[in-house]
Design an enzyme around this catalytic site. Structure first.
Site, mmCIF file in Angstrom:
data_model
loop_
_atom_site.group_PDB
_atom_site.id
_atom_site.type_symbol
_atom_site.label_atom_id
_atom_site.label_comp_id
_atom_site.label_asym_id
_atom_site.label_seq_id
_atom_site.Cartn_x
_atom_site.Cartn_y
_atom_site.Cartn_z
ATOM 1 N N ASP A 1 17.688 2.439 40.778
ATOM 2 C CA ASP A 1 18.305 1.610 39.732
ATOM 3 C C ASP A 1 17.330 1.305 38.587
ATOM 4 O O ASP A 1 17.737 0.793 37.547
ATOM 5 C CB ASP A 1 18.827 0.309 40.351
ATOM 6 C CG ASP A 1 19.824 -0.401 39.453
ATOM 7 O OD1 ASP A 1 20.292 0.213 38.469
ATOM 8 O OD2 ASP A 1 20.138 -1.573 39.742
ATOM 9 N N GLU B 1 16.181 3.231 36.402
ATOM 10 C CA GLU B 1 16.322 4.595 35.885
ATOM 11 C C GLU B 1 16.030 4.695 34.391
ATOM 12 O O GLU B 1 15.690 5.768 33.900
ATOM 13 C CB GLU B 1 17.737 5.117 36.172
ATOM 14 C CG GLU B 1 18.832 4.737 35.158
ATOM 15 C CD GLU B 1 19.098 3.239 35.063
ATOM 16 O OE1 GLU B 1 18.720 2.502 36.005
ATOM 17 O OE2 GLU B 1 19.679 2.796 34.052
ATOM 18 N N ASP C 1 25.213 0.501 29.194
ATOM 19 C CA ASP C 1 23.819 0.842 29.477
ATOM 20 C C ASP C 1 23.291 1.977 28.585
ATOM 21 O O ASP C 1 22.170 2.422 28.743
ATOM 22 C CB ASP C 1 23.653 1.181 30.965
ATOM 23 C CG ASP C 1 22.260 0.867 31.467
ATOM 24 O OD1 ASP C 1 21.576 0.021 30.845
ATOM 25 O OD2 ASP C 1 21.846 1.485 32.465
ATOM 26 N N ASP D 1 25.645 3.100 34.635
ATOM 27 C CA ASP D 1 24.556 2.862 35.581
ATOM 28 C C ASP D 1 25.103 2.211 36.842
ATOM 29 O O ASP D 1 25.293 0.993 36.899
ATOM 30 C CB ASP D 1 23.490 1.965 34.923
ATOM 31 C CG ASP D 1 22.305 1.703 35.855
ATOM 32 O OD1 ASP D 1 22.205 2.395 36.897
ATOM 33 O OD2 ASP D 1 21.486 0.821 35.531
ATOM 34 N N LYS E 1 24.160 -0.687 42.847
ATOM 35 C CA LYS E 1 24.300 -2.075 42.391
ATOM 36 C C LYS E 1 25.431 -2.754 43.159
ATOM 37 O O LYS E 1 26.352 -2.090 43.629
ATOM 38 C CB LYS E 1 24.677 -2.092 40.897
ATOM 39 C CG LYS E 1 23.551 -1.748 39.957
ATOM 40 C CD LYS E 1 24.020 -1.831 38.504
ATOM 41 C CE LYS E 1 22.903 -1.497 37.541
ATOM 42 N NZ LYS E 1 21.774 -2.440 37.546
ATOM 43 N N LYS F 1 17.686 4.729 25.141
ATOM 44 C CA LYS F 1 18.206 4.925 26.502
ATOM 45 C C LYS F 1 19.713 5.064 26.412
ATOM 46 O O LYS F 1 20.401 4.151 25.976
ATOM 47 C CB LYS F 1 17.834 3.726 27.384
ATOM 48 C CG LYS F 1 18.574 3.693 28.749
ATOM 49 C CD LYS F 1 18.192 2.469 29.597
ATOM 50 C CE LYS F 1 19.056 2.356 30.850
ATOM 51 N NZ LYS F 1 18.751 1.159 31.672
ATOM 52 N N ARG G 1 13.614 3.648 32.481
ATOM 53 C CA ARG G 1 12.242 4.041 32.149
ATOM 54 C C ARG G 1 12.014 5.528 32.429
ATOM 55 O O ARG G 1 11.193 6.160 31.782
ATOM 56 C CB ARG G 1 11.258 3.142 32.922
ATOM 57 C CG ARG G 1 11.375 3.221 34.416
ATOM 58 C CD ARG G 1 10.773 2.001 35.117
ATOM 59 N NE ARG G 1 11.665 0.832 35.070
ATOM 60 C CZ ARG G 1 11.367 -0.367 35.567
ATOM 61 N NH1 ARG G 1 10.199 -0.569 36.149
ATOM 62 N NH2 ARG G 1 12.213 -1.365 35.480
HETATM 63 N N1 BES Z 1 20.660 -1.173 33.166
HETATM 64 C C1 BES Z 1 19.917 -2.032 34.000
HETATM 65 C C2 BES Z 1 19.457 -3.303 33.298
HETATM 66 C C3 BES Z 1 20.537 -4.240 32.825
HETATM 67 C C4 BES Z 1 20.907 -5.321 33.592
HETATM 68 C C5 BES Z 1 21.130 -4.068 31.597
HETATM 69 C C6 BES Z 1 21.880 -6.184 33.157
HETATM 70 C C7 BES Z 1 22.093 -4.939 31.146
HETATM 71 C C8 BES Z 1 22.476 -6.002 31.925
HETATM 72 C C9 BES Z 1 18.684 -1.322 34.533
HETATM 73 O O1 BES Z 1 18.821 0.048 34.687
HETATM 74 C C10 BES Z 1 18.412 -1.888 35.871
HETATM 75 O O2 BES Z 1 19.192 -1.692 36.747
HETATM 76 N N2 BES Z 1 17.276 -2.568 36.002
HETATM 77 C C11 BES Z 1 16.892 -3.153 37.226
HETATM 78 C C12 BES Z 1 15.439 -2.855 37.446
HETATM 79 C C13 BES Z 1 14.936 -3.176 38.819
HETATM 80 C C14 BES Z 1 15.586 -2.261 39.836
HETATM 81 C C15 BES Z 1 13.447 -3.022 38.832
HETATM 82 C C16 BES Z 1 17.130 -4.650 37.122
HETATM 83 O O3 BES Z 1 16.952 -5.208 36.031
HETATM 84 O O4 BES Z 1 17.539 -5.244 38.111
HETATM 85 ZN ZN ZN Z 2 20.206 0.975 33.496
HETATM 86 MN MN MN Z 3 19.627 0.574 36.583
#
Ligand code: BES
Ligand code: ZN
Ligand code: MN
Length: 493
Positions: free
Chosen positions: A339, A341, A280, A262, A269, A257, A343
């Protein structure tokens, strides 16, 4: 870019111990045995090393500990660091000890005087290199520099040690590349810059192709493209092939990824801490660093690295919650949260990897979920797999390299949580088991018969505290484990 300290290997010259400034390091065993260098330091310091070894303090010392004598009499050094190192020390412990020596020096030059050969000398040196990393590319003042001082390693047979260290330093270079990529801010490391840095690895003998948006459109990678469509930075897929194994042998595929930033997209966010989302692209960073390590040490294996490079931005062209997009596989996805994204990036690149390369195994890496940090903290990456044999080999490789990895479950009950009203699936499964439902989403894009591992590295890719081997920031987690997995399972002869 970053400064890392090149190691100087030199003949053992005991006379150098007297006049060297900075820090002088000698080793003793936990049993209190002094090698010739430690004996010389003892003589110069009028018996201080022996007195230390006979002290109650030393009786409690363990292999890996460092005991410092400040401004030792009879020496020009600011400190004599005495490393307690067992003859039976394992590689992880020796690497950590080397790193600790550099961390302790805090910028002063280090002279490590190995008076006799130790089986772990090379990995000790690797540890020094790993910890000598400083990301000060964007610091203009010398004053503020975190850079390490010069490092010299003296050894009775420096050429032998250096030769032994070559493959280990190749792997370290891979780790440092990963750290550079992960630490780099998103205005510098755009998708274009990222692709250029990967293309530069052609010099190492890697075949590198860059697929542009028009190519991705033709391939039908709509889920990937939907993530980048709000950004001015173009979405790209980079394919890196290392063909060190038998011709025609199915490769191991590594998929990363590479979200260069992000924001969350329209599902924006919160502002606090958003700057951390420069990391990210950590999964893509590990894939890049591993490919670099394999090429540098000319691994006898076929490995292909694929990264989806994209920026997740809100704009009038961005994907909205509620949109339905079609993957390269043909399955449709209802975007509930823009968010989630990662996957969407991975599913198309994973499908492409299998479609084109029919790999013998596929490992994807991603800073995928915040939930994995809640579950495992910064100590372990989450490991998900459909294949016990491959997964077992990976977990062993990670343990042998001292990189934390913990297996998590998959199952039909979790998969159900992705059911959508309007499409084949939705891109989020709700709050419970967030890391697992993310993995279930990915598993829908793993072909029957492809042994697969998903590594959720959100907690381990970049850490606010320094680790044993790295200063604050990017760690390069995973390069050493993947390199070892390739060595153990995919290399011929
Ligand atoms: N890049 C983030 C995950 C992340 C969070 C990486 C903190 C490093 C530190 C990912 O794209 C994300 O935003 N995931 C969301 C998923 C949710 C919307 C289902 C999350 O973990 O809140
Ligand atoms: Zn992300
Ligand atoms: Mn995200």
């Amino acid at each position: 870019m970053t400064r890392t300290t090149p190691i100087r290997f030199a003949d053992l010259d005991l006379d150098a111990l007297e006049g060297t400034e900075g820090r002088v390091v000698v080793t003793v065993t936990p049993e209190g045995t002094l090698d010739p260098a430690a004996r010389r330091a003892n003589r110069l310091s009028k018996g201080a090393v022996k007195r230390m070894v006979e002290s109650a303090r030393f009786a409690k010392a363990k292999s890996g500990d460092v005991i410092t004598l400040a401004w030792p009499a009879g020496m020009a050094a600011e400190a004599l660091d005495i490393l307690v190192l067992s003859k039976k020390a394992d590689a992880v412990a020796a690497r950590k000890a080397g790193a600790a020596l550099v961390a302790r020096a805090a910028g002063a030059p280090v002279l490590l005087a190995l008076g006799s050969s130790h089986v772990r000398s090379a990995v000790l040196v690797q540890g020094m290199v790993l910890r000598s990393y400083a990301f000060d590319a964007h610091k203009t003042g010398e004053e503020d520099s975190d850079a390490t001082g010069d490092i010299t390693v003296m050894h009775p047979r420096p050429e032998t040690l250096e030769a032994e260290a070559v493959p280990l330093l190749a792997v370290a270079e891979g780790v440092l590349m990963t750290r550079d990529l992960v630490n780099e801010p998103a205005n510098v490391l755009t998708t274009t810059e990222f692709a250029d840095r990967l293309a530069a690895m052609r010099d190492l003998g890697l075949e590198v192709e860059v697929l542009e948006e028009a190519d991705l459109e033709k391939l039908g990678m709509r889920t990937l493209l939907s993530v980048g469509q709000g950004s001015a930075t173009p979405t790209k897929v980079v394919v890196m092939q290392w063909k060190g194994g038998a011709a025609g042998e199915a490769p191991l595929a590594l998929v990363g990824k590479g979200v260069v930033f992000d924001t969350g997209g329209i599902s924006l966010k919160p502002g606090a801490g958003m700057e951390d989302m420069t990391m990210d692209m950590g999964g893509a960073g590990v894939v890049a660093g591993t490919m670099r390590a394999l090429a540098l040490r000319k691994a006898k294996a076929n490995v292909v690295g694929l990264v989806g490079l994209v920026e997740n931005m809100p704009s009038s062209t961005a994907t909205r919650p509620g949109d339905v997009v079609k993957s390269m596989k043909g399955d449709t996805v209802e975007i509930i949260n823009t968010d989630a994204e990662g996957r969407l990036v991975l599913c198309d690149v994973m499908w492409y990897a299998q479609d084109r390369f029919a790999p013998a195994g596929m490992i994807d890496l991603a800073t995928l979920t915040g939930a994995i940090i809640i579950g495992l903290g910064h100590e372990n990456a989450g490991v998900f797999s459909n294949d016990d044999a491959l997964c077992g080999d990976f977990l062993k490789a990670a343990a042998d390299e001292g990189e934390g990895a913990w297996r998590m479950p998959l199952g039909a009950a979790y998969d159900k949580m992705l059911k959508s009203r309007v499409a084949d699936m939705k891109n989020v499964g709700g709050r419970p088991a967030g890391s697992i439902t993310a993995a279930q989403f990915l598993q829908r894009f793993v072909k029957e018969g492809t042994p697969w591992i998903h590594l959720d590295i959100a907690g381990v890719a970049s850490i606010k505290e320094g680790t044993d081997l790295a200063p604050k920031g990017a760690t390069g987690w995973g390069v050493m484990a993947l390199d070892r997995l390739v060595r153990n399972r995919f290399e011929t002869e």
